[in-house]
Design a protein around this motif. Structure first.
Motif, PDB file in Angstrom:
ATOM      1  N   LEU A 400       0.822  -1.201   0.000  1.00 29.40           N
ATOM      2  CA  LEU A 400       0.000   0.000   0.000  1.00 29.40           C
ATOM      3  C   LEU A 400       0.863   1.261   0.000  1.00 29.40           C
ATOM      4  CD1 LEU A 400      -3.147   0.000  -0.004  1.00 29.40           C
ATOM      5  CD2 LEU A 400      -2.139  -2.164   0.681  1.00 29.40           C
ATOM      6  N   ILE A 401       0.529   2.201  -0.847  1.00 26.39           N
ATOM      7  CA  ILE A 401       1.309   3.420  -1.013  1.00 26.39           C
ATOM      8  C   ILE A 401       1.375   4.229   0.281  1.00 26.39           C
ATOM      9  CG2 ILE A 401      -0.618   4.883  -1.800  1.00 26.39           C
ATOM     10  CD1 ILE A 401       2.836   4.868  -3.485  1.00 26.39           C
ATOM     11  N   ASP A 402       0.356   4.107   1.131  1.00 26.94           N
ATOM     12  CA  ASP A 402       0.314   4.845   2.397  1.00 26.94           C
ATOM     13  C   ASP A 402       0.603   3.951   3.597  1.00 26.94           C
ATOM     14  OD1 ASP A 402      -1.964   3.324   2.347  1.00 26.94           O
ATOM     15  OD2 ASP A 402      -3.364   4.984   2.638  1.00 26.94           O
ATOM     16  N   GLY A 403       1.152   2.764   3.341  1.00 29.85           N
ATOM     17  CA  GLY A 403       1.347   1.791   4.414  1.00 29.85           C
ATOM     18  C   GLY A 403       2.534   2.103   5.306  1.00 29.85           C
ATOM     19  N   HIS A 404       2.299   2.125   6.611  1.00 32.83           N
ATOM     20  CA  HIS A 404       3.334   2.239   7.639  1.00 32.83           C
ATOM     21  C   HIS A 404       2.968   1.269   8.749  1.00 32.83           C
ATOM     22  CE1 HIS A 404       5.088   6.036   5.985  1.00 32.83           C
ATOM     23  NE2 HIS A 404       3.862   6.161   5.514  1.00 32.83           N
ATOM     24  N   ASP A 405       3.906   0.952   9.596  1.00 36.15           N
ATOM     25  CA  ASP A 405       3.653  -0.019  10.655  1.00 36.15           C
ATOM     26  C   ASP A 405       2.481   0.411  11.532  1.00 36.15           C
ATOM     27  OD1 ASP A 405       4.477  -2.504  11.922  1.00 36.15           O
ATOM     28  OD2 ASP A 405       5.088  -1.276  13.618  1.00 36.15           O
ATOM     29  N   TRP A 406       2.466   1.677  11.956  1.00 36.65           N
ATOM     30  CA  TRP A 406       1.395   2.145  12.858  1.00 36.65           C
ATOM     31  C   TRP A 406       0.030   2.105  12.173  1.00 36.65           C
ATOM     32  CZ3 TRP A 406      -1.821   6.187  11.713  1.00 36.65           C
ATOM     33  CH2 TRP A 406      -1.407   7.103  10.728  1.00 36.65           C
ATOM     34  N   VAL A 407       0.012   2.255  10.857  1.00 36.70           N
ATOM     35  CA  VAL A 407      -1.245   2.197  10.120  1.00 36.70           C
ATOM     36  C   VAL A 407      -1.752   0.758  10.050  1.00 36.70           C
ATOM     37  CG1 VAL A 407      -2.361   2.613   7.896  1.00 36.70           C
ATOM     38  CG2 VAL A 407      -0.592   4.187   8.707  1.00 36.70           C
ATOM     39  N   MET A 408      -0.883  -0.150   9.669  1.00 37.96           N
ATOM     40  CA  MET A 408      -1.321  -1.491   9.324  1.00 37.96           C
ATOM     41  C   MET A 408      -1.555  -2.399  10.526  1.00 37.96           C
ATOM     42  SD  MET A 408      -1.965  -1.217   6.314  1.00 37.96           S
ATOM     43  CE  MET A 408      -1.624  -0.135   4.933  1.00 37.96           C
ATOM     44  N   GLN A 409      -0.825  -2.211  11.604  1.00 42.27           N
ATOM     45  CA  GLN A 409      -1.040  -3.083  12.760  1.00 42.27           C
ATOM     46  C   GLN A 409      -2.485  -3.026  13.227  1.00 42.27           C
ATOM     47  OE1 GLN A 409       0.889  -5.305  13.936  1.00 42.27           O
ATOM     48  NE2 GLN A 409       2.756  -4.774  12.846  1.00 42.27           N
ATOM     49  N   THR A 410      -2.987  -1.827  13.484  1.00 38.58           N
ATOM     50  CA  THR A 410      -4.348  -1.711  13.995  1.00 38.58           C
ATOM     51  C   THR A 410      -5.386  -1.937  12.906  1.00 38.58           C
ATOM     52  OG1 THR A 410      -3.924   0.672  13.828  1.00 38.58           O
ATOM     53  CG2 THR A 410      -3.923  -0.294  16.030  1.00 38.58           C
ATOM     54  N   ASN A 411      -5.143  -1.429  11.708  1.00 42.32           N
ATOM     55  CA  ASN A 411      -6.129  -1.562  10.631  1.00 42.32           C
ATOM     56  C   ASN A 411      -6.283  -3.001  10.168  1.00 42.32           C
ATOM     57  OD1 ASN A 411      -7.301   1.106   9.224  1.00 42.32           O
ATOM     58  ND2 ASN A 411      -5.353   1.590  10.195  1.00 42.32           N
ATOM     59  N   VAL A 412      -5.191  -3.723  10.024  1.00 41.47           N
ATOM     60  CA  VAL A 412      -5.269  -5.088   9.502  1.00 41.47           C
ATOM     61  C   VAL A 412      -5.453  -6.096  10.630  1.00 41.47           C
ATOM     62  CG1 VAL A 412      -4.121  -6.845   8.102  1.00 41.47           C
ATOM     63  CG2 VAL A 412      -3.866  -4.425   7.517  1.00 41.47           C
ATOM     64  N   LEU A 413      -4.532  -6.110  11.583  1.00 41.19           N
ATOM     65  CA  LEU A 413      -4.647  -7.075  12.684  1.00 41.19           C
ATOM     66  C   LEU A 413      -5.935  -6.885  13.475  1.00 41.19           C
ATOM     67  CD1 LEU A 413      -1.094  -7.349  14.288  1.00 41.19           C
ATOM     68  CD2 LEU A 413      -2.396  -9.173  13.231  1.00 41.19           C
ATOM     69  N   GLY A 414      -6.268  -5.630  13.782  1.00 39.00           N
ATOM     70  CA  GLY A 414      -7.420  -5.354  14.630  1.00 39.00           C
ATOM     71  C   GLY A 414      -8.725  -5.311  13.875  1.00 39.00           C
ATOM     72  N   MET A 415      -8.855  -4.328  12.983  1.00 39.29           N
ATOM     73  CA  MET A 415     -10.116  -4.131  12.275  1.00 39.29           C
ATOM     74  C   MET A 415     -10.369  -5.229  11.244  1.00 39.29           C
ATOM     75  SD  MET A 415     -12.641  -1.977  12.148  1.00 39.29           S
ATOM     76  CE  MET A 415     -13.923  -1.304  11.078  1.00 39.29           C
ATOM     77  N   GLY A 416      -9.374  -5.538  10.433  1.00 40.78           N
ATOM     78  CA  GLY A 416      -9.590  -6.446   9.322  1.00 40.78           C
ATOM     79  C   GLY A 416      -9.640  -7.910   9.689  1.00 40.78           C
ATOM     80  N   LEU A 417      -8.756  -8.350  10.567  1.00 42.25           N
ATOM     81  CA  LEU A 417      -8.605  -9.783  10.852  1.00 42.25           C
ATOM     82  C   LEU A 417      -9.090 -10.198  12.237  1.00 42.25           C
ATOM     83  CD1 LEU A 417      -5.056 -10.347   9.295  1.00 42.25           C
ATOM     84  CD2 LEU A 417      -7.289 -10.705   8.237  1.00 42.25           C
ATOM     85  N   PHE A 418      -9.441  -9.224  13.091  1.00 41.11           N
ATOM     86  CA  PHE A 418      -9.907  -9.541  14.450  1.00 41.11           C
ATOM     87  C   PHE A 418      -8.890 -10.411  15.188  1.00 41.11           C
ATOM     88  CE2 PHE A 418     -13.056 -10.977  17.672  1.00 41.11           C
ATOM     89  CZ  PHE A 418     -13.668  -9.759  17.935  1.00 41.11           C
ATOM     90  N   ALA A 419      -7.618 -10.254  14.820  1.00 39.44           N
ATOM     91  CA  ALA A 419      -6.579 -11.073  15.441  1.00 39.44           C
ATOM     92  C   ALA A 419      -6.335 -10.683  16.889  1.00 39.44           C
ATOM     93  CB  ALA A 419      -5.278 -10.965  14.647  1.00 39.44           C
ATOM     94  N   ASP A 420      -6.825  -9.497  17.278  1.00 39.94           N
ATOM     95  CA  ASP A 420      -6.654  -9.057  18.665  1.00 39.94           C
ATOM     96  C   ASP A 420      -7.820  -9.474  19.551  1.00 39.94           C
ATOM     97  OD1 ASP A 420      -8.668  -7.379  17.832  1.00 39.94           O
ATOM     98  OD2 ASP A 420      -7.611  -5.510  18.230  1.00 39.94           O
ATOM     99  N   GLY A 421      -8.772 -10.239  19.007  1.00 37.58           N
ATOM    100  CA  GLY A 421      -9.879 -10.755  19.807  1.00 37.58           C
ATOM    101  C   GLY A 421     -10.897  -9.722  20.218  1.00 37.58           C
ATOM    102  N   GLY A 422     -10.871  -8.550  19.608  1.00 41.48           N
ATOM    103  CA  GLY A 422     -11.882  -7.545  19.914  1.00 41.48           C
ATOM    104  C   GLY A 422     -11.384  -6.347  20.688  1.00 41.48           C
ATOM    105  N   ARG A 423     -10.082  -6.185  20.798  1.00 41.92           N
ATOM    106  CA  ARG A 423      -9.570  -5.001  21.506  1.00 41.92           C
ATOM    107  C   ARG A 423      -9.866  -3.725  20.729  1.00 41.92           C
ATOM    108  NH1 ARG A 423      -3.514  -6.134  23.576  1.00 41.92           N
ATOM    109  NH2 ARG A 423      -3.959  -4.178  24.661  1.00 41.92           N
ATOM    110  N   LEU A 424      -9.986  -3.842  19.398  1.00 43.52           N
ATOM    111  CA  LEU A 424     -10.296  -2.677  18.581  1.00 43.52           C
ATOM    112  C   LEU A 424     -11.735  -2.740  18.058  1.00 43.52           C
ATOM    113  CD1 LEU A 424      -7.989  -1.099  15.893  1.00 43.52           C
ATOM    114  CD2 LEU A 424     -10.407  -1.375  15.476  1.00 43.52           C
ATOM    115  N   ALA A 425     -12.066  -3.753  17.297  1.00 46.49           N
ATOM    116  CA  ALA A 425     -13.397  -3.868  16.699  1.00 46.49           C
ATOM    117  C   ALA A 425     -14.325  -4.654  17.626  1.00 46.49           C
ATOM    118  CB  ALA A 425     -13.304  -4.557  15.339  1.00 46.49           C
TER     119      ALA A 425
END
Length: 516
Positions: A400-425
């Motif tokens: 992603l042209i705007d991809g940075h670590d701080w962007v993708m950790q929460t957006n992908v792991l949290g919002m997109g994949l629910f890998a955090d078990g619901g800490r974000l979404a």
């Protein structure tokens, strides 16, 4: 005493705190263009051109403003910085805090001959301390609460001041008005693009050379096409993109911001995130300008509020959570997903699914996909197919042209994949092919039938979706927001459910067989 100021590649703003309060005649600024980043991650070709060209343009901007600037091209910044410090007689090195946690650790590991002084970042509206003070007051850190606090704190689209301020229009969130499916023939206005200047052309040539050097050392080619490259690379151009958005796209932003249309990769989206994330634009100046122009032009409030919420709400929220959640967050894997990425992800094509391949083609062209393509096509597929969340997050970061670590950790792991078990979404954003059919034109002409759940022509999003619900039923039943869909799962005949399981397993076997 000569002060050294190291400006990082995503801190390209003359008002950044590392430069603040320093006499340009008593300081030396350094920017480092390190090719070793491509040894660790194969970034999209256009992403590398954007970052390095923007850095070179910013160095020229600082020189024009009276700063003494050294621009270093090096294999590794870990060797370039200490050498530069010793050569120039620097007695103290100032660095504005990086947005990405890992980069700070890398800087702290440097063997510098002088003291390193961290300067609190002013690249975001909320400092990490202010976000932490807000977060401590809640058990669940939901976006809506944070967004309302931000509207009041910064006085955006509100009447009154402070804690008693109320939203213009009588409600805080008009998201329900901004989810219309695309009608036939939907077309958005043309975005503003730029032709590369001599600085950018030199960077393009460098990326070409680095790409050629990869094969002899056993590395694969960089992803994406290199040209035409048309992104803005300096502040003047980034401001022009903002004004172009206001003049041609802001009025129509709201209704179809979730729509996905083949051949229309940008629709009414602002295309501002790369420039915000590099520092070429500051979020508060963008918000103030959008608010002013939107109210003056009587832009529909649902659209104006919607685009401001993306910056004042979501962007600040995910950055705050990235630092609040801490260093263990990137390793979370709530569903135990472990499927490797299919070859089509690195090849940016060839999945056989028209929705995926349409988004891949747009990514290949310029490294861009809008938020619903990311969430409901790419991340949704990763979620229901059980792709390894760390691998998919790294892929988003690279592509992603705007991809940075701080962007993708929460957006992908949290919002997109629910890998955090619901800490974000509050729930997994899992969806079948029906969502994609409703909100896009991708299903037309696809080899799969979006109406089928089983059989050789069944849409893989359908079998994977119901199989995902089935595989994780025990966990998902505990989520109150999943109650309705879990009741639908219970109504499926066991014979059909078994066919769904087999179809999903067959698709996963095919994925493994085509791993890059």
């Amino acid at each position: 005493m000569t002060i050294g100021i190291w400006v990082l590649g995503d801190q390209l703003n003359a008002g950044q705190s590392g430069l603040a309060g320093v006499d340009p005649t008593q300081a030396r600024v350094v920017l480092v263009e390190s090719a070793s980043v491509l040894d660790r991650r194969a970034y999209h070709r256009q992403k590398m051109v954007l970052v390095w060209s923007a850095m070179r343009h910013f160095a020229e901007e600082l020189r024009a403003a009276g700063w003494q600037v050294d621009y270093l091209e090096s294999r590794q910044f870990s060797s370039a910085l200490p050498t530069w410090v010793e050569r120039t007689g620097i007695r103290e090195l100032r660095v504005m805090e990086p947005a990405d946690r890992g980069f700070r650790r890398s800087i702290e590991a440097l063997k510098l001959p002088v003291p390193l002084r961290w300067i609190e970042s002013n690249a975001f509206l909320w400092s990490r301390q202010a976000f932490g003070a807000w977060a401590e007051g809640y058990k669940q850190l939901r976006l809506e609460l944070f967004y309302r606090e931000g509207r009041r704190r910064f006085g955006v689209l509100v009447e009154g001041e402070g804690k008693t301020a109320q939203p213009i229009g009588g409600q805080w969130n008009f998201d329900a008005d901004n989810r219309k499916p695309p009608p036939k023939g939907l077309q958005g206005p043309e975005p503003l693009w730029f032709e590369p200047d001599s600085i950018t052309r030199a960077v393009i040539a460098k990326v070409q050379q680095l790409d050629r050097e990869r094969a002899p050392v056993g590395l694969g080619p960089l992803p994406g096409v290199l040209e035409p490259f048309r992104w803005a690379v300096n502040r003047e151009q980034a401001l022009a993109v903002l004004e172009h958005f206001i003049a041609t796209r802001l009025d129509g932003f709201g209704p179809y911001q979730d729509a996905m249309v083949s051949g229309e990769p940008t629709l009414w989206h602002a295309l501002l995130s790369p420039y915000l994330n590099l520092g070429l634009l500051h979020p508060l100046e963008v918000i103030r300008r959008l608010e002013q122009a939107g109210l003056e032009q009587q832009v529909p409030l649902a659209g104006l509020e919607g685009v401001i919420r993306q910056i004042l709400g979501w962007r600040e929220y995910t950055h705050g959570l990235y630092h609040w959640f801490g260093a263990e967050y990137p390793a979370l894997n709530h569903f135990g997903a472990d499927q490797p990425l299919p070859a089509s992800f690195d090849q940016l094509g060839g999945s056989g699914l028209n929705c995926l391949d349409s988004v891949f083609a747009e990514l290949r062209s310029n490294g861009y996909a809008h938020h619903i393509q990311r969430l409901m096509v790419l991340a949704n597929y990763g979620l229901i197919a059980g792709l390894d969340p760390q691998a998919l997050t790294a892929w988003f970061h690279r592509m992603l042209i705007d991809g940075h670590d701080w962007v993708m950790q929460t957006n992908v792991l949290g919002m997109g994949l629910f890998a955090d078990g619901g800490r974000l979404a509050s729930k997994p954003y899992a969806a079948s092919g029906n969502y994609i059919k409703r909100m896009s034109t991708y299903c037309k002409g696809c080899r799969y039938d979006v109406k089928q759940r089983t059989g050789p022509k069944a849409c893989p999003f359908n079998s994977l979706y119901w199989d995902f619900l089935d595989r994780h039923a025990e966990s998902l039943r505990r989520n109150p927001r999943m109650g309705l869909v879990m009741k639908q799962l219970d109504k499926l005949p066991e014979a059909e459910l078994e066919q769904i399981r087999e179809a999903a397993q067959q698709h996963r076997r095919q994925m493994v067989a085509t791993v890059a």
